[in-house]
Design a protein around this motif. Structure first.
Motif, PDB file in Angstrom:
ATOM      1  N   THR A  38     -19.912  27.353 -32.638  1.00 30.34           N
ATOM      2  CA  THR A  38     -19.455  28.574 -33.217  1.00 30.34           C
ATOM      3  C   THR A  38     -19.262  29.793 -32.168  1.00 30.34           C
ATOM      4  O   THR A  38     -18.521  30.616 -32.325  1.00 30.34           O
ATOM      5  CB  THR A  38     -20.588  29.046 -34.386  1.00 30.34           C
ATOM      6  N   MET A  39     -19.944  29.557 -31.086  1.00 30.97           N
ATOM      7  CA  MET A  39     -19.956  30.370 -29.908  1.00 30.97           C
ATOM      8  C   MET A  39     -19.044  30.423 -28.956  1.00 30.97           C
ATOM      9  O   MET A  39     -18.835  30.974 -28.007  1.00 30.97           O
ATOM     10  CB  MET A  39     -21.430  30.730 -29.324  1.00 30.97           C
ATOM     11  N   THR A  83     -15.969  30.858 -29.004  1.00 31.48           N
ATOM     12  CA  THR A  83     -14.530  31.744 -28.619  1.00 31.48           C
ATOM     13  C   THR A  83     -15.465  33.234 -28.209  1.00 31.48           C
ATOM     14  O   THR A  83     -14.634  34.046 -27.443  1.00 31.48           O
ATOM     15  CB  THR A  83     -14.201  32.160 -30.052  1.00 31.48           C
ATOM     16  N   SER A  84     -16.769  33.345 -28.395  1.00 35.16           N
ATOM     17  CA  SER A  84     -17.222  34.675 -27.937  1.00 35.16           C
ATOM     18  C   SER A  84     -18.227  34.735 -26.717  1.00 35.16           C
ATOM     19  O   SER A  84     -18.198  35.592 -26.031  1.00 35.16           O
ATOM     20  CB  SER A  84     -18.233  35.251 -28.988  1.00 35.16           C
ATOM     21  N   LEU A  85     -18.253  33.344 -26.179  1.00 36.62           N
ATOM     22  CA  LEU A  85     -19.093  33.187 -24.761  1.00 36.62           C
ATOM     23  C   LEU A  85     -17.969  33.051 -23.905  1.00 36.62           C
ATOM     24  O   LEU A  85     -16.804  32.443 -24.085  1.00 36.62           O
ATOM     25  CB  LEU A  85     -19.853  32.130 -25.036  1.00 36.62           C
ATOM     26  N   ARG A  86     -18.174  33.455 -22.514  1.00 34.14           N
ATOM     27  CA  ARG A  86     -17.465  33.251 -21.325  1.00 34.14           C
ATOM     28  C   ARG A  86     -17.627  31.934 -21.036  1.00 34.14           C
ATOM     29  O   ARG A  86     -18.325  31.209 -21.298  1.00 34.14           O
ATOM     30  CB  ARG A  86     -17.720  34.356 -20.413  1.00 34.14           C
ATOM     31  N   ARG A 124     -20.816  29.351 -21.262  1.00 30.28           N
ATOM     32  CA  ARG A 124     -20.662  28.315 -22.160  1.00 30.28           C
ATOM     33  C   ARG A 124     -21.392  27.256 -21.094  1.00 30.28           C
ATOM     34  O   ARG A 124     -22.129  26.057 -21.670  1.00 30.28           O
ATOM     35  CB  ARG A 124     -19.304  28.100 -22.626  1.00 30.28           C
ATOM     36  N   THR A 133     -17.206  41.006 -19.231  1.00 27.45           N
ATOM     37  CA  THR A 133     -17.617  41.772 -20.191  1.00 27.45           C
ATOM     38  C   THR A 133     -16.320  42.404 -20.876  1.00 27.45           C
ATOM     39  O   THR A 133     -16.484  43.445 -21.765  1.00 27.45           O
ATOM     40  CB  THR A 133     -18.587  42.981 -19.843  1.00 27.45           C
ATOM     41  N   ASP A 134     -15.219  42.276 -20.296  1.00 28.08           N
ATOM     42  CA  ASP A 134     -13.877  42.854 -20.708  1.00 28.08           C
ATOM     43  C   ASP A 134     -13.801  44.418 -20.590  1.00 28.08           C
ATOM     44  O   ASP A 134     -12.994  45.051 -21.154  1.00 28.08           O
ATOM     45  CB  ASP A 134     -13.785  42.595 -22.302  1.00 28.08           C
TER      46      ASP A 134
END
Length: 407
Positions: free
Chosen positions: A120-121, A123-126, A130, A289-290
């Motif tokens: 689930t993570m 897409t949200s983790l770099r 990961r 962090t974008d």
């Protein structure tokens, strides 16, 4: 939710198959006439068992401990019944027994939690984060096999002892790349497991976080940076080997911009834009962090960009600078530091610390500005990078003395 099936729990004794004055204690679970028995692995002398109370008689330490144990089983079986009711499961004596012993399908496992988290993570983790979670997963798998002799474990069996055992395993864990796992390395693994544990609580896979009474203990480390003299030595040294010379230039570029390795590698000529002052700026964002970055280019950084304007890397790959793999860059940096007589362990990240400490802070740039240039969202993060040097302390005190003297 199902109707409240009538549950009865009784304890009773049976004779040994061999002749003995002790009797074996059993537990019987009954649901609407259907029943199952199991041994609780305890024995008691015949004259010490109260058949009416279904408990031991007397006040000996053994009987008191036994009765407490029977009470715990009684409470645990009722809790298993309650959970099965709440989950709308089929209620049978065998189902209650299986839930009580953690042998049913109702309890999620640690590997299921890890798989859910990493899935689930995604897409949200770099990518780097990961990768770290997968390394922690590998450590957990090794720990379960080597220390517990199992391939997986129920989440409900995670407790403080499991957490403590895993920490001790990490401290003696020796990956192929290092001699041993450092304290902070072990704590990072524990931190990742703690985050996954909290996720399990939010998902209601477990009712209590096993990390509730556990504290992470990170040791503050001294971050290396280059002094003004050391930075000058690298700038003044030329290398005949092309790869080393290119690495030197890219490293110096980071020293004068504060960019991390991955952010320098991602730069293209399009990232160089005229700023509000009419000079060249870097407009980019941090991969980690974008966070958007707008960095005015110092003369040293502009010279390095100019040096590689006609490079093959820029023509073919459209990259601003020739950046090798992280492993090769750090290997070349060892050659550079040795050739320049710098007796420090220099990695590419040293450049980011050098920018914060030697290039900006020690030259009077406010820490708030440094934080903005580094792309930090919290000032406390910048304070890790930026140390106030003795020279800066001396200058600030001199200004204070002048002010005090003027008064």
């Amino acid at each position: 939710m199902q109707k409240n099936n009538r549950l009865t729990i009784n304890f009773f004794t049976r004779k040994h198959k061999v002749q003995s004055e002790n009797r074996i204690i059993y537990c019987r679970i009954t649901i609407d006439g259907e029943r199952t028995d199991f041994s609780i692995n305890r024995e008691i002398k015949t004259n010490l068992w109260d058949n009416s109370r279904k408990r031991g008689k007397g006040f000996s330490s053994y009987v008191i401990s036994l009765n407490k144990y029977l009470d715990q089983i009684y409470t645990g079986l009722h809790e298993a019944h309650r959970l099965l009711m709440a989950e709308d499961k089929v209620i049978t004596p065998l189902a209650i027994k299986a839930r009580f012993f953690g042998e049913d399908d109702g309890g999620k496992t640690l590997k299921q939690l890890i798989a859910y988290h990493n899935g689930t993570m995604h897409t949200s983790l770099r990518p780097g984060t990961r990768k770290n979670y997968h390394i922690t997963e590998r450590c957990i798998n090794l720990f379960l096999r080597e220390e517990y002799g199992v391939e997986d474990i129920k989440l409900k069996k995670l407790n403080y002892r499991f957490i403590s055992d895993f920490e001790q395993y990490l401290r003696k864990y020796r990956p192929s790349t290092r001699t041993k796992c450092t304290n902070n390395g072990a704590m990072k693994h524990m931190e990742r497991l703690k985050k996954m544990s909290r996720l399990a609580v939010r998902l209601e896979w477990i009712s209590k976080d096993p990390f509730e009474n556990y504290k992470l203990h990170f040791v503050k480390t001294q971050r290396e940076h280059l002094t003004k003299r050391e930075l000058g030595l690298i700038e003044e040294t030329s290398f005949t080997k092309q790869g080393v010379e290119k690495t030197k230039d890219v490293f110096l570029f980071s020293c004068y911009t504060g960019l991390s390795y991955i952010d320098v590698k991602a730069l293209s000529p399009d990232n160089v834009i005229k700023g509000i002052d009419g000079n060249d700026w870097l407009f980019t964002k941090r991969t980690k962090t974008d966070e958007r970055l707008k960095i005015p280019l110092l003369p040293q950084a502009r010279e390095i960009i100019k040096k590689y304007e006609g490079s093959s890397e820029r023509k073919i790959k459209n990259t601003l600078l020739p950046v090798f793999s992280n492993q090769k860059v750090n290997f070349y940096l060892k050659e550079i530091s040795k050739a320049c007589g710098i007796h420090k362990r220099i990695t590419f990240h040293t450049a980011r610390h050098t920018f914060a400490t030697t290039v900006t802070l020690s030259n009077g740039v406010p820490i708030e500005t440094v934080s903005k240039l580094l792309g930090h969202t919290k000032l406390s993060t910048t304070q890790i990078y930026a140390r106030v040097l003795e020279k800066k302390v001396s200058e600030d005190m001199r200004i204070l003395v002048e002010k005090m003297g003027g008064k």
